[in-house]
Design a protein around this motif. Structure first.
Motif, PDB file in Angstrom:
ATOM      1  N   LYS A   3       0.749  -1.202  -0.249  1.00  0.00           N
ATOM      2  CA  LYS A   3       0.018  -0.054   0.240  1.00  0.00           C
ATOM      3  C   LYS A   3       0.902   1.197   0.038  1.00  0.00           C
ATOM      4  CE  LYS A   3      -3.926  -1.908   2.382  1.00  0.00           C
ATOM      5  NZ  LYS A   3      -4.985  -1.725   3.530  1.00  0.00           N
ATOM      6  N   GLN A   4       0.349   2.371  -0.660  1.00  0.00           N
ATOM      7  CA  GLN A   4       0.995   3.407  -0.718  1.00  0.00           C
ATOM      8  C   GLN A   4       0.094   4.630  -0.121  1.00  0.00           C
ATOM      9  OE1 GLN A   4       4.026   3.942  -4.110  1.00  0.00           O
ATOM     10  NE2 GLN A   4       2.584   2.863  -5.149  1.00  0.00           N
ATOM     11  N   SER A   5       0.781   5.672   0.793  1.00  0.00           N
ATOM     12  CA  SER A   5       0.483   6.942   1.013  1.00  0.00           C
ATOM     13  C   SER A   5       1.123   8.047   0.521  1.00  0.00           C
ATOM     14  CB  SER A   5       0.432   6.923   2.509  1.00  0.00           C
ATOM     15  OG  SER A   5      -0.945   6.110   3.011  1.00  0.00           O
ATOM     16  N   GLY A   7       1.713  12.476   1.450  1.00  0.00           N
ATOM     17  CA  GLY A   7       1.195  13.530   2.308  1.00  0.00           C
ATOM     18  C   GLY A   7       2.063  14.720   1.953  1.00  0.00           C
ATOM     19  N   LYS A  42      -2.087  12.765   5.438  1.00  0.00           N
ATOM     20  CA  LYS A  42      -1.612  12.009   4.371  1.00  0.00           C
ATOM     21  C   LYS A  42      -2.945  10.862   4.216  1.00  0.00           C
ATOM     22  CE  LYS A  42       1.057   8.427   7.036  1.00  0.00           C
ATOM     23  NZ  LYS A  42       0.211   8.609   8.133  1.00  0.00           N
ATOM     24  N   GLY A  43      -2.672  10.112   3.084  1.00  0.00           N
ATOM     25  CA  GLY A  43      -3.940   9.273   2.805  1.00  0.00           C
ATOM     26  C   GLY A  43      -3.363   8.142   1.728  1.00  0.00           C
ATOM     27  N   GLU A  44      -3.977   7.137   1.368  1.00  0.00           N
ATOM     28  CA  GLU A  44      -3.485   6.268   0.436  1.00  0.00           C
ATOM     29  C   GLU A  44      -4.052   6.572  -1.056  1.00  0.00           C
ATOM     30  OE1 GLU A  44      -5.067   2.283   1.496  1.00  0.00           O
ATOM     31  OE2 GLU A  44      -3.937   2.160   3.214  1.00  0.00           O
ATOM     32  N   ALA A  55      -1.511  13.814  -2.607  1.00  0.00           N
ATOM     33  CA  ALA A  55      -1.050  14.303  -1.352  1.00  0.00           C
ATOM     34  C   ALA A  55      -1.571  15.440  -1.103  1.00  0.00           C
ATOM     35  CB  ALA A  55       0.364  14.503  -1.389  1.00  0.00           C
ATOM     36  N   GLU A  58      -5.255  15.030  -0.162  1.00  0.00           N
ATOM     37  CA  GLU A  58      -5.474  14.490   1.301  1.00  0.00           C
ATOM     38  C   GLU A  58      -5.051  15.568   2.312  1.00  0.00           C
ATOM     39  OE1 GLU A  58      -6.561  11.682   2.752  1.00  0.00           O
ATOM     40  OE2 GLU A  58      -6.771  10.752   0.536  1.00  0.00           O
ATOM     41  N   LYS A  83       3.833  -0.358   4.375  1.00  0.00           N
ATOM     42  CA  LYS A  83       3.450   0.842   3.737  1.00  0.00           C
ATOM     43  C   LYS A  83       4.267   1.777   3.110  1.00  0.00           C
ATOM     44  CE  LYS A  83      -0.614   2.832   4.343  1.00  0.00           C
ATOM     45  NZ  LYS A  83      -1.749   3.552   5.127  1.00  0.00           N
ATOM     46  N   VAL A  85       5.457   5.686   2.079  1.00  0.00           N
ATOM     47  CA  VAL A  85       4.848   6.864   2.352  1.00  0.00           C
ATOM     48  C   VAL A  85       5.735   7.735   1.324  1.00  0.00           C
ATOM     49  CG1 VAL A  85       4.207   8.674   3.833  1.00  0.00           C
ATOM     50  CG2 VAL A  85       3.898   6.530   4.652  1.00  0.00           C
TER      51      VAL A  85
END
Length: 154
Positions: A3-5, A7, A42-44, A55, A58, A83, A85
């Motif tokens: 998974k990637q976020s 921010g 931040k968020g996915e 980014a 989010e 994850k 980021v």
């Protein structure tokens, strides 16, 4: 693929007067947790979405502020759970009291059948708490410090 976020680290000031904007996760699960909980907004994002676009989205969702840049790419990091980021730094300023987070709906208490709208984050006052919150983050080889938030700031 992990998974990637994405921010944005908003900052103001210079040298020892540098302050950063951090948010605290919202909802009842995070209500009594302070040390180690603060993070950048931040968020996915999905595989077809541009990370900087995600980014910026989010950041706006979690603070109510739309940033225009310029944005400076920081090195991606991998969190303990895997994850990745991606983050950008952006110089700017805002009034912490005016920040507003979007909301999410959650059944709370669990299995009660009651649904509540809760803020995704608690951004209010974080510019003032930024230096302390960074100091409270766990460091490799060191246990996290037990710190209490100042009255009205967390």
């Amino acid at each position: 693929m992990p998974k990637q976020s994405a921010g944005i680290l908003l900052f103001r000031g210079h040298g020892p007067d540098l302050e950063v904007l951090l948010v605290h996760p919202g909802g009842p699960l995070w209500a009594r947790k302070d040390a180690g909980a603060w993070t950048i907004p931040k968020g996915e994002f999905g595989p077809d979405e541009d990370p900087l676009t995600a980014a910026r989205r989010e950041f706006a969702e979690e603070t109510g502020v739309a940033l225009v840049g310029p944005f400076h790419a920081l090195s991606p990091i991998r969190q303990r759970a895997g994850k990745v980021v991606h983050a950008w730094a952006c110089r700017g300023d805002c009034d912490p009291a005016a920040l507003r987070s979007n909301t999410f709906e959650l059944e709370w208490p669990p299995r009660s059948g009651k649904r509540q709208k809760l803020p995704r984050g608690r951004p209010r006052g974080v510019l003032l708490a930024g230096r302390r919150a960074l100091q409270d983050q766990p460091r490799p080889g060191r246990p996290p410090r037990r710190a209490r938030a100042p009255a009205g700031r967390a």
